[in-house]
Design a protein around this motif. Structure first.
Motif: not given
Ligand code: MG
Ligand code: AMP
Length: 410
Positions: A187-191, A230-232, A254-256, A261-263
């Motif tokens: 995950t990650g919008r930048e990835i 993405p981070d949504r 990612g995102g933890v 934005y860590d959903f």
């Molecule tokens: Mg992230």
């Protein structure tokens, strides 16, 4: 509460993971396809091993007593190649030419290697071993195992040695763990996928490919890559729901952490995954999330830094997968080796440090790899595993013995 320093140690976290993981089902497959799988039913010998008194050398089967007083000439009365049997009895003053792997005949109780023999022609040989004792170069029937001995216990991976054991007892169908199903979601919008040309603010996905290679190195696992989300929350929810189906273990990278934005943790719990722990007293990897869906897969939320992902894979995913596969020892394998030089740690957490093995005055030593942070994953290239520095100390001296977990062979 979240901002407080986590107190759960790596060992305690691992204990929780191993308690949550139960071995998955068994299937029966032919020996020819069983290499790399985990045995689930003991293999027992169906006859003594070796099955007959086996000659260990090419030479002459003799009565040891005939040579008790030194070198001597004997009559050669027969020849026994491997795969044949001679039904006669070796009498005093006689011997039998015998090959490696052939049954030692009645009457004989030792073998003189061909190197200690001089042929004299017309069925005569002069034997001049240094010394001879009863049983020399004879591998006695049943000495490796009687009928019914466990040749391989459940919980072993069928490598070449275990396959030899299975084959030699005639086990042509084996009960093994079905492949453990693992799924990876990045995950990650930048990835972005590695094949796409990134914008300056974007990052190519390192974790998806890294974790796929890690899973592919475990032949008893079947890995599945679910792509990059993405981070949504809604998008994550859709992908994670798919990941939870037909999977024994799901890894989300990612995102933890605790960013805005860590959903991932919230999405996981909203899908019925029960949190078992979040955050551990170890670096890198502090934000690790672990839970399980009742009667469903184990789920790991792994921090996005690639070094954190390597650490999580080695320290937590590997043993979790091993337990799911029914491995007797789910690992990681621990070695205890000296440090090449002094080493300082700046924080009160356990540190899992990317490390190389080196040779110093004939000893294997640990050289922790210098890097500027868990984001510096190029420093890990060519490394051998992780050295583990305990939480409660900061200074470690050259020569001090430190726990080391080698990467699994790829
Ligand atoms: Mg992230
Ligand atoms: P996160 O855990 O999502 O906060 O990510 C921590 C850092 O790791 C950020 O700098 C991310 O850009 C980076 N990162 C996250 N996922 C990946 C990935 N799949 N490949 C490479 N870097 C990543």
């Amino acid at each position: 509460m979240r901002s407080r320093s986590p107190t759960l140690s790596r060992k305690k976290a691992l204990g929780k993971i191993l308690r949550a993981a139960k071995a998955v089902g068994v299937e029966e497959i032919p020996l020819s396809r069983a290499g790399g799988r985990v045995l689930r039913k003991a293999l027992k010998t169906d006859r003594p091993l070796p099955p007959f008194h086996r000659s260990v050398m090419d030479g002459y089967a003799v009565r040891a007593a005939d040579l008790a007083s030194g070198p001597r000439e004997l009559s050669v009365v027969a020849e026994i190649p491997a795969g044949t049997v001679w039904d006669g009895t070796v009498r005093p003053g006689c011997c039998v030419a015998i090959m490696t792997g052939a049954p030692v005949p009645r009457g004989a109780d030792a073998v003189v290697p061909v190197e200690d023999a001089t042929g004299l022609g017309s069925g005569r040989v002069r034997l001049h071993p240094e010394n001879i004792r009863k049983g020399a170069f004879v591998h006695p029937r049943g000495s490796d195992g009687r009928t019914g001995k466990t040749a391989c216990a459940p919980g072993f991976v069928l490598g070449p040695e275990e396959t030899a054991a299975a084959a030699s007892i005639g086990a042509t169908r084996l009960k093994v763990t079905r492949r453990v199903r693992a799924a990876i979601l990045t995950t990650g919008r930048e990835i972005v996928p590695p094949g796409r040309s990134p914008e300056p603010w974007e990052i190519r996905d390192a974790n998806g490919p890294a974790l796929r290679t890690f899973l592919n190195s475990l032949p008893w696992v079947k890995g599945r890559f679910l792509g990059i989300a993405p981070d949504r929350p809604e998008a994550l929810r859709r992908r994670i729901r798919r990941g939870l189906a037909e999977t024994d273990l799901l890894v989300v990278t990612g995102g933890v952490s605790v960013g805005r934005y860590d959903f991932v943790p919230a999405v996981l719990t909203s899908l019925g995954v029960r949190r078992i722990f979040h955050r551990i007293r170890m670096r890198p990897g502090k934000p690790l999330w672990f839970g399980r869906r009742p009667r469903g897969p184990l789920v790991f939320g792994v921090p996005g830094n690639p070094v954190s992902a390597f650490v999580a894979a080695q320290e937590f995913l590997l043993p979790a997968l091993g337990r799911l596969a029914g491995l007797a020892d789910p690992g990681p394998r621990a070695l205890f080796l000296p440090l090449a030089a002094d080493w300082e740690k700046s924080h009160p957490f356990e540190e899992a440090r990317i490390t190389r093995l080196a040779s110093l005055s004939g000893r294997t030593v640990l050289r922790p790899v210098p890097y500027r942070g868990s984001g510096d994953f190029l420093a890990a290239v060519g490394s051998d595993g992780l050295a583990l520095f305990p939480a409660d100390r900061k200074h470690f001296g050259a020569g001090e013995i430190v726990e080391f977990h080698p990467w699994p062979a790829v």
